[in-house]
Scaffold this active site. Sequence first.
Site, PDB file in Angstrom:
ATOM      1  N   ASP A  24      -1.490   4.775  -5.977  1.00 35.40           N
ATOM      2  CA  ASP A  24       0.009   4.449  -5.952  1.00 35.40           C
ATOM      3  C   ASP A  24       0.368   6.107  -6.306  1.00 35.40           C
ATOM      4  OD1 ASP A  24      -1.088   1.766  -5.732  1.00 35.40           O
ATOM      5  OD2 ASP A  24       0.744   1.641  -4.680  1.00 35.40           O
ATOM      6  N   GLY A  59       0.761  -1.194   0.002  1.00 33.94           N
ATOM      7  CA  GLY A  59       0.002   0.184   0.084  1.00 33.94           C
ATOM      8  C   GLY A  59       1.061   1.269  -0.016  1.00 33.94           C
ATOM      9  N   ARG A  76      10.248  -1.133  -4.738  1.00 31.41           N
ATOM     10  CA  ARG A  76       9.132  -1.278  -5.620  1.00 31.41           C
ATOM     11  C   ARG A  76       8.954   0.152  -6.487  1.00 31.41           C
ATOM     12  NH1 ARG A  76       3.662  -3.108  -3.095  1.00 31.41           N
ATOM     13  NH2 ARG A  76       3.299  -3.698  -5.498  1.00 31.41           N
ATOM     14  N   LYS A  93      -3.684  -0.248  -8.356  1.00 29.22           N
ATOM     15  CA  LYS A  93      -3.784  -1.826  -8.282  1.00 29.22           C
ATOM     16  C   LYS A  93      -4.329  -2.228  -9.757  1.00 29.22           C
ATOM     17  CE  LYS A  93      -2.045  -4.398  -6.469  1.00 29.22           C
ATOM     18  NZ  LYS A  93      -0.886  -4.665  -6.812  1.00 29.22           N
ATOM     19  N   GLN A 139      -5.652  -8.830  -2.490  1.00 29.27           N
ATOM     20  CA  GLN A 139      -5.612  -7.891  -1.159  1.00 29.27           C
ATOM     21  C   GLN A 139      -7.096  -7.454  -0.786  1.00 29.27           C
ATOM     22  OE1 GLN A 139      -3.806  -7.546  -3.865  1.00 29.27           O
ATOM     23  NE2 GLN A 139      -1.856  -6.683  -3.592  1.00 29.27           N
TER      24      GLN A 139
HETATM   25  O1  MRU Z   1       0.620  -4.160  -4.462  1.00 34.65           O
HETATM   26  P1  MRU Z   1       0.007  -3.290  -3.220  1.00 34.65           P
HETATM   27  O2  MRU Z   1      -0.811  -4.128  -2.507  1.00 34.65           O
HETATM   28  O3  MRU Z   1       1.180  -2.409  -2.555  1.00 34.65           O
HETATM   29  O4  MRU Z   1      -1.011  -2.417  -4.065  1.00 34.65           O
HETATM   30  C1  MRU Z   1      -1.848  -1.383  -3.324  1.00 34.65           C
HETATM   31  C2  MRU Z   1      -2.749  -0.518  -4.119  1.00 34.65           C
HETATM   32  O5  MRU Z   1      -2.748  -0.736  -5.328  1.00 34.65           O
HETATM   33  C3  MRU Z   1      -3.518   0.170  -3.239  1.00 34.65           C
HETATM   34  O6  MRU Z   1      -4.748   0.605  -3.714  1.00 34.65           O
HETATM   35  C4  MRU Z   1      -2.798   1.760  -3.246  1.00 34.65           C
HETATM   36  O7  MRU Z   1      -1.442   1.702  -2.724  1.00 34.65           O
HETATM   37  C5  MRU Z   1      -3.738   2.790  -2.287  1.00 34.65           C
HETATM   38  S1  MRU Z   1      -3.233   2.354  -0.576  1.00 34.65           S
HETATM   39  C6  MRU Z   1      -3.771   3.504   0.259  1.00 34.65           C
END
Ligand code: MRU
Length: 317
Positions: free
Chosen positions: A222, A55, A88, A233, A181
């Site tokens: 993100d 996240g 990442r 995501k 998730q």
């Molecule tokens: O791969 P992840 O689980 O880190 O992806 C997370 C997301 O896409 C969330 O929707 C995004 O980080 C927003 S979190 C407040």
Amino acid sequence: MGRGDLEPEQIVRLEEDGPAVVLLDQRRLPEEVVDLRCATAAEVAEAIRDLAVRGAPAIGIAAAYGLALAALRGDDLAEAERVLAGSRPTAVNLPWALAQMGEEPTPERARALHEEEVERCRRMAAHAAELFQRGTRALTHCNAGGLATGGYGSAVGALRAAAERGLLERVLVDETRPLLQGARLTAWELERADIPHAVIADSAAGALMARGEVDLVVTGADRIAANGDTANKIGTYSLAVLAAHHQIPFYVVAPTSTLDRVTPDGAGIPIEERDPAELTSRFPARNPAFDVTPAALIAAIVTEEGVHRPPYEDSLA
Ligand code: MRU
């Protein structure tokens, strides 16, 4: 661990005695609620890469603690920053948080950054609640809850705030393939918050919209480019297209730490490609972890500063 809000320090913290960054291992939720101890910045980077903490805001907070950990240990800070920054690529909160740590990455500075992110979540959630009406049936994707932000949540924060105001009937939770998730983390958080919800297959969203069962879609982000194009995501873009077809508003809720004003539009956002084995080891596979939703499909972007409407070049500037 019982029901109720997760405390920010249960999600991620720095223990100076040790020292270590300790985080709730999100890979093992909801079956097991266990901590992961990271004794070095490299171990924090590994935890980020492996999604033990994930996240966008939570990644940034964990990296800030990782840098403070390196400073406490007397490690090479430039090297620690390099390793953390490379963990990442898509969430802009990661380089943002490392930059916020400045020349003196102290534990106090990392804790302040963590507190401020949670505070931003509370403020943006209050703004986002204005977009709900009594009886709203929402749909969300991935996990933009407290687990993803270090506490309270962005999109899930909006759902919490709407529920507190009596405006939310229930939430449809995309399972969010391939790593679930939604089905594992968002459902767990909504259950703890006593918010009515149902997990759906990602591919069920369109049919449920067509049946009139969705009033709005709300997700986190993100990275948001200067023109409002938003990376989130994988599967978010498809949802936004479906929402447009069914004339359902699609909202993004994210802190200003997720804004990337230097990148003019979505074409410049780096998209992480993860190990194809997360889908299948038997056949060749492609595994982009994020997609970009064009600004034209987003009805509003909500930050701690308020509800921003198109054109985002102006409203986010
Ligand atoms: O791969 P992840 O689980 O880190 O992806 C997370 C997301 O896409 C969330 O929707 C995004 O980080 C927003 S979190 C407040």
